[in-house]
Design an enzyme around this catalytic site. Sequence first.
Site, mmCIF file in Angstrom:
data_model
loop_
_atom_site.group_PDB
_atom_site.id
_atom_site.type_symbol
_atom_site.label_atom_id
_atom_site.label_comp_id
_atom_site.label_asym_id
_atom_site.label_seq_id
_atom_site.Cartn_x
_atom_site.Cartn_y
_atom_site.Cartn_z
ATOM 1 N N ALA A 57 47.624 64.369 50.300
ATOM 2 C CA ALA A 57 48.442 65.187 49.394
ATOM 3 C C ALA A 57 47.581 65.638 48.219
ATOM 4 O O ALA A 57 46.483 66.140 48.406
ATOM 5 C CB ALA A 57 49.693 64.432 48.967
ATOM 6 N N SER A 58 48.020 65.424 46.983
ATOM 7 C CA SER A 58 47.322 65.997 45.823
ATOM 8 C C SER A 58 45.995 65.330 45.499
ATOM 9 O O SER A 58 45.251 65.830 44.638
ATOM 10 C CB SER A 58 48.226 65.956 44.593
ATOM 11 O OG SER A 58 49.211 66.959 44.680
ATOM 12 N N VAL A 59 45.653 64.245 46.146
ATOM 13 C CA VAL A 59 44.297 63.705 45.987
ATOM 14 C C VAL A 59 43.278 64.684 46.570
ATOM 15 O O VAL A 59 42.073 64.554 46.343
ATOM 16 C CB VAL A 59 44.196 62.300 46.611
ATOM 17 C CG1 VAL A 59 42.798 61.731 46.472
ATOM 18 C CG2 VAL A 59 45.179 61.348 45.924
ATOM 19 N N THR A 60 43.751 65.693 47.279
ATOM 20 C CA THR A 60 42.884 66.791 47.725
ATOM 21 C C THR A 60 42.304 67.572 46.543
ATOM 22 O O THR A 60 41.215 68.154 46.655
ATOM 23 C CB THR A 60 43.683 67.750 48.625
ATOM 24 O OG1 THR A 60 44.354 67.006 49.658
ATOM 25 C CG2 THR A 60 42.787 68.799 49.261
ATOM 26 N N LYS A 61 43.001 67.605 45.424
ATOM 27 C CA LYS A 61 42.580 68.454 44.300
ATOM 28 C C LYS A 61 41.184 68.114 43.776
ATOM 29 O O LYS A 61 40.373 69.021 43.554
ATOM 30 C CB LYS A 61 43.622 68.412 43.197
ATOM 31 C CG LYS A 61 44.928 69.129 43.557
ATOM 32 C CD LYS A 61 45.919 69.098 42.420
ATOM 33 C CE LYS A 61 47.170 69.924 42.755
ATOM 34 N NZ LYS A 61 48.009 69.276 43.777
#
Length: 440
Positions: A57-61
């Site tokens: 999820a947002s750890v992709t950022k």
Amino acid sequence: MLDRLSEYCAEALAEHGCPSVSVAVAERGEVVLTGAYGLADVAAGRAATPGTVYGLASVTKPITATAVCLAADEGLLDLDAPVPGDFRWPAPTARQLLRHRGGLGAYYAWDYGDGERPIDADRYTVLYRRPGTGFVYANLGYRLLGRLLETATGQELGAFVRERVFEPLGLTGCHVGRTYPGPAPSAIRYTVDGRAYPDYDCGHPGATLGWAPAGELALFAQSYERLLKPDTAAAVRDALPINEHVGYGLGWSVSYGDGPVVQSHGGGGGGVAAMVVAVPERRLSVAVLSNSTNKAARDAILQYVLGTLVPGYAVEQITPVIHDPVRPMDLPEGRWEGRIGTPEKEVPVELRVLADRRVELRLDGESAVSLAGASQAWDVQATFPVQLPTADARINSPVLGLALRREGGGLTGVAYTYKNGDAEGRLGNFLSHSCELRPC
């Protein structure tokens, strides 16, 4: 120091109904602890292992942010140049988008491949405020950054990240894309009540569609800056404040105050609860990945690990909650009329301020009454079990929220549609729209 980790993880999974979790600790460039507990695939009875790959999820950022900074170091793009696009105000820069200060609204939308048409994210990539004037966590900013990177490099986002970020760091199990290609097994993603998600897509891959095993994610958190020039690596941690404890830099939350600096990023979505934390001064990093929408097991295990390994650690150091003190709503009784601007059409809306801090919403022949609040930033905040009558909202966003402030004699702000969790069905979409009301 983590002798009870196995026992603690088993207890947390049982208490919070989470199928599995994978935990890794890296120190000075080496993974020094890994553990995986529970089932990566409940129906098949497949156990989670340290090699199991989880959605991020947002750890992709921070992964996308590293790729953007690397491209800037190579002169392929300029962090301080306006990004291409047709915007209401001057276009945001890549640096502003990396910091979630590009003026875009909150947004996420999922494509479950079940016959519903995908929502067109381009129609929601509009500015709600002048870039640089405030923090709003915006997946759409990382959508723009992914496109900017593809234009600058001539490569698809996932391919550039693989070749220029993952491979140089030896992270062979990491990936950015709709599905995980293997060869390692990945964890099935589950709702809070244990139903399996299908593979799904979204219109903001650079914000959301990362994959990794816990050990490699922990290594990434303490090795990514090896790819960057020293000045750029320092700029990553040049964080503008969100609250008294945390700011947001170039793709990372960064702590303020006493003690060592803590970098972190969390992620949550349909069947995903992920977190990575690094303490650069200690050359220590921790990753906790789970395959449930419920974040409670992730949070409990992360608190246990960091509380054990990092003296003085407090959860506030990794909590990027916007500082916006709550206050009572003090609008006088009266009626307001106006419109909600959506990509499909303008929707007439009426808001009545009643006694006892209640408000009534009238929209498309429906009405609902809600208790309203306010904050430092907003003069009225309320949510209603009312469906916005647009094709996009009808897909999977049955609740309507308002956040409005007094400006020029009227109320202006945001109307957002969403679904509260995935206890029934799948996680819904979050769509932001402009809203303007005038007193009657």
